[in-house]
Design a protein around this motif. Structure first.
Motif, PDB file in Angstrom:
ATOM      1  N   GLY A  20       0.813  -1.211   0.000  1.00  0.00           N
ATOM      2  CA  GLY A  20       0.000   0.000   0.000  1.00  0.00           C
ATOM      3  C   GLY A  20       0.841   1.252   0.000  1.00  0.00           C
ATOM      4  O   GLY A  20       0.548   2.222  -0.712  1.00  0.00           O
ATOM      5  N   ALA A  21       1.917   1.238   0.789  1.00  0.00           N
ATOM      6  CA  ALA A  21       2.802   2.401   0.861  1.00  0.00           C
ATOM      7  C   ALA A  21       3.544   2.611  -0.446  1.00  0.00           C
ATOM      8  O   ALA A  21       3.655   3.744  -0.951  1.00  0.00           O
ATOM      9  CB  ALA A  21       3.789   2.229   2.008  1.00  0.00           C
ATOM     10  N   CYS A  22       4.063   1.532  -1.014  1.00  0.00           N
ATOM     11  CA  CYS A  22       4.840   1.626  -2.248  1.00  0.00           C
ATOM     12  C   CYS A  22       3.979   2.108  -3.404  1.00  0.00           C
ATOM     13  O   CYS A  22       4.382   2.997  -4.163  1.00  0.00           O
ATOM     14  CB  CYS A  22       5.460   0.267  -2.553  1.00  0.00           C
ATOM     15  N   GLU A  23       2.795   1.540  -3.547  1.00  0.00           N
ATOM     16  CA  GLU A  23       1.910   1.923  -4.648  1.00  0.00           C
ATOM     17  C   GLU A  23       1.399   3.348  -4.509  1.00  0.00           C
ATOM     18  O   GLU A  23       1.021   3.974  -5.496  1.00  0.00           O
ATOM     19  CB  GLU A  23       0.751   0.944  -4.743  1.00  0.00           C
ATOM     20  N   ALA A  24       1.394   3.863  -3.278  1.00  0.00           N
ATOM     21  CA  ALA A  24       0.979   5.246  -3.055  1.00  0.00           C
ATOM     22  C   ALA A  24       2.126   6.225  -3.269  1.00  0.00           C
ATOM     23  O   ALA A  24       1.950   7.437  -3.132  1.00  0.00           O
ATOM     24  CB  ALA A  24       0.412   5.403  -1.644  1.00  0.00           C
ATOM     25  N   GLY A  25       3.312   5.694  -3.591  1.00  0.00           N
ATOM     26  CA  GLY A  25       4.448   6.556  -3.885  1.00  0.00           C
ATOM     27  C   GLY A  25       5.226   7.008  -2.675  1.00  0.00           C
ATOM     28  O   GLY A  25       6.012   7.951  -2.757  1.00  0.00           O
ATOM     29  N   GLY A  26       5.034   6.334  -1.518  1.00  0.00           N
ATOM     30  CA  GLY A  26       5.732   6.730  -0.302  1.00  0.00           C
ATOM     31  C   GLY A  26       6.902   5.829   0.016  1.00  0.00           C
ATOM     32  O   GLY A  26       7.248   4.921  -0.742  1.00  0.00           O
ATOM     33  N   MET A  27       7.515   6.070   1.171  1.00  0.00           N
ATOM     34  CA  MET A  27       8.653   5.282   1.609  1.00  0.00           C
ATOM     35  C   MET A  27       8.163   4.019   2.302  1.00  0.00           C
ATOM     36  O   MET A  27       7.415   4.080   3.273  1.00  0.00           O
ATOM     37  CB  MET A  27       9.535   6.088   2.563  1.00  0.00           C
ATOM     38  N   SER A  28       8.606   2.871   1.808  1.00  0.00           N
ATOM     39  CA  SER A  28       8.198   1.576   2.323  1.00  0.00           C
ATOM     40  C   SER A  28       9.428   0.872   2.891  1.00  0.00           C
ATOM     41  O   SER A  28      10.328   0.492   2.155  1.00  0.00           O
ATOM     42  CB  SER A  28       7.576   0.743   1.193  1.00  0.00           C
ATOM     43  N   VAL A  29       9.451   0.691   4.216  1.00  0.00           N
ATOM     44  CA  VAL A  29      10.632   0.191   4.912  1.00  0.00           C
ATOM     45  C   VAL A  29      10.362  -1.209   5.459  1.00  0.00           C
ATOM     46  O   VAL A  29       9.278  -1.494   5.978  1.00  0.00           O
ATOM     47  CB  VAL A  29      11.019   1.128   6.077  1.00  0.00           C
ATOM     48  N   GLY A  30      11.357  -2.088   5.360  1.00  0.00           N
ATOM     49  CA  GLY A  30      11.264  -3.425   5.933  1.00  0.00           C
ATOM     50  C   GLY A  30      12.454  -3.726   6.821  1.00  0.00           C
ATOM     51  O   GLY A  30      13.597  -3.508   6.415  1.00  0.00           O
ATOM     52  N   LEU A  31      12.180  -4.187   8.030  1.00  0.00           N
ATOM     53  CA  LEU A  31      13.230  -4.569   8.965  1.00  0.00           C
ATOM     54  C   LEU A  31      13.159  -6.080   9.154  1.00  0.00           C
ATOM     55  O   LEU A  31      12.356  -6.588   9.934  1.00  0.00           O
ATOM     56  CB  LEU A  31      13.052  -3.848  10.311  1.00  0.00           C
ATOM     57  N   GLY A  32      14.003  -6.809   8.427  1.00  0.00           N
ATOM     58  CA  GLY A  32      13.962  -8.262   8.450  1.00  0.00           C
ATOM     59  C   GLY A  32      14.708  -8.839   9.638  1.00  0.00           C
ATOM     60  O   GLY A  32      15.472  -8.153  10.320  1.00  0.00           O
ATOM     61  N   ILE A  33      14.503 -10.146   9.882  1.00  0.00           N
ATOM     62  CA  ILE A  33      15.135 -10.805  11.015  1.00  0.00           C
ATOM     63  C   ILE A  33      15.528 -12.231  10.632  1.00  0.00           C
ATOM     64  O   ILE A  33      14.813 -12.896   9.865  1.00  0.00           O
ATOM     65  CB  ILE A  33      14.204 -10.820  12.245  1.00  0.00           C
TER      66      ILE A  33
END
Length: 260
Positions: A126-139
């Motif tokens: 949703g964030a990416c398609e809206a043109g915003g910053m999409s962050v992922g913190l993997g583990i």
């Protein structure tokens, strides 16, 4: 869809090979079966020589904090969105996650998730398609989830506590979709940090009254009734069903307590 998203780009015939990340290192086949870094740290054998192991782990832990702080320090306003990695794409909660991500971006916020599949993927999408910053913190986990394809900025961690610090330090609030132990862990830690005033003005909104309602009834009827928490602690969390209402509440609380 398989939860092992990190295996999608493997060569034909190798898709069933176990794959796991350890920080920046990717492990496959027999190497993927090695012990997790958190387990080495927390479940050490007594005969393990302290001087040959733990000092190096301290440096590795330090490097994770440095990497996280350096990468996220200029992120700007952000909200962390949590939820189950097992949420299927055809679930109503997946659609809710997408809507939450979109609405947060439209309000000028970045979206931070655990970077995995399910509800996390939905919010990142949703964030990416809206043109915003999409962050992922993997583990690092015993089974590979991998960073979902909608993450613009991703960091992989070995240690849960380093990762959890980033979720709180660089977000102004939490939106929590239905989830399991990991989601509950993040939720109750955030509530504890606010309750003990380790962080202030940190709004927490749960989406899904049918899902979360029984838990919150237990909090009220058991914890509060037995004097384990105070009445004001119940106000730490909002329960809603509508994603727009969830975003409105988390942003309203954030704005109300922001500095001049």
């Amino acid at each position: 869809m398989s939860p092992h998203i990190g295996n999608e780009n493997q060569q034909p015939g190798a898709s069933s090979a176990p794959t796991r990340r350890r920080g920046q290192v990717e492990l496959r086949r027999d190497q993927a079966k090695s012990m997790q870094s958190d387990r080495y740290l927390l479940d050490s054998e007594e005969e393990t020589p302290f001087t040959k192991t733990d000092p190096w782990r301290v440096l590795r832990i330090q490097s994770e904090f440095v990497e996280g702080f350096g990468t996220l320090s200029e992120l700007g306003r952000a909200i962390s969105v949590f939820g189950s990695a097992r949420t299927p794409r055809d679930s109503p909660y997946y659609a809710v996650g997408e809507e939450v991500g979109r609405l947060l971006v439209e309000a000028g916020y970045a979206v931070i998730t655990g970077g995995g599949p399910g509800a996390m993927e939905a919010a990142n999408k949703g964030a990416c398609e809206a043109g915003g910053m999409s962050v992922g913190l993997g583990i690092e986990l015993p089974f590979e989830q991998g960073m979902n394809e909608w993450v613009d900025l991703g960091i992989n961690f070995r240690y849960f506590f380093a990762r959890k610090t980033m979720f709180v330090k660089y977000a102004q609030g939490f939106v929590v979709l239905p989830g399991g132990f990991g989601t509950l862990d993040e939720l109750f830690e955030a509530m504890t940090l606010v309750q003990t005033q380790k962080v202030t003005s940190f709004p927490i909104v749960l989406i899904g009254t049918q899902f979360w309602g029984p838990l919150w009834d237990w909090v009220r009827n058991t914890l509060l009734a037995n004097g384990m928490i105070s009445e004001k602690d119940l106000s730490l969390v909002h329960l809603v069903d509508d994603p727009a209402e969830a975003v409105r509440l988390v942003l309203a609380d954030t704005a109300a307590h922001s500095g001049p």
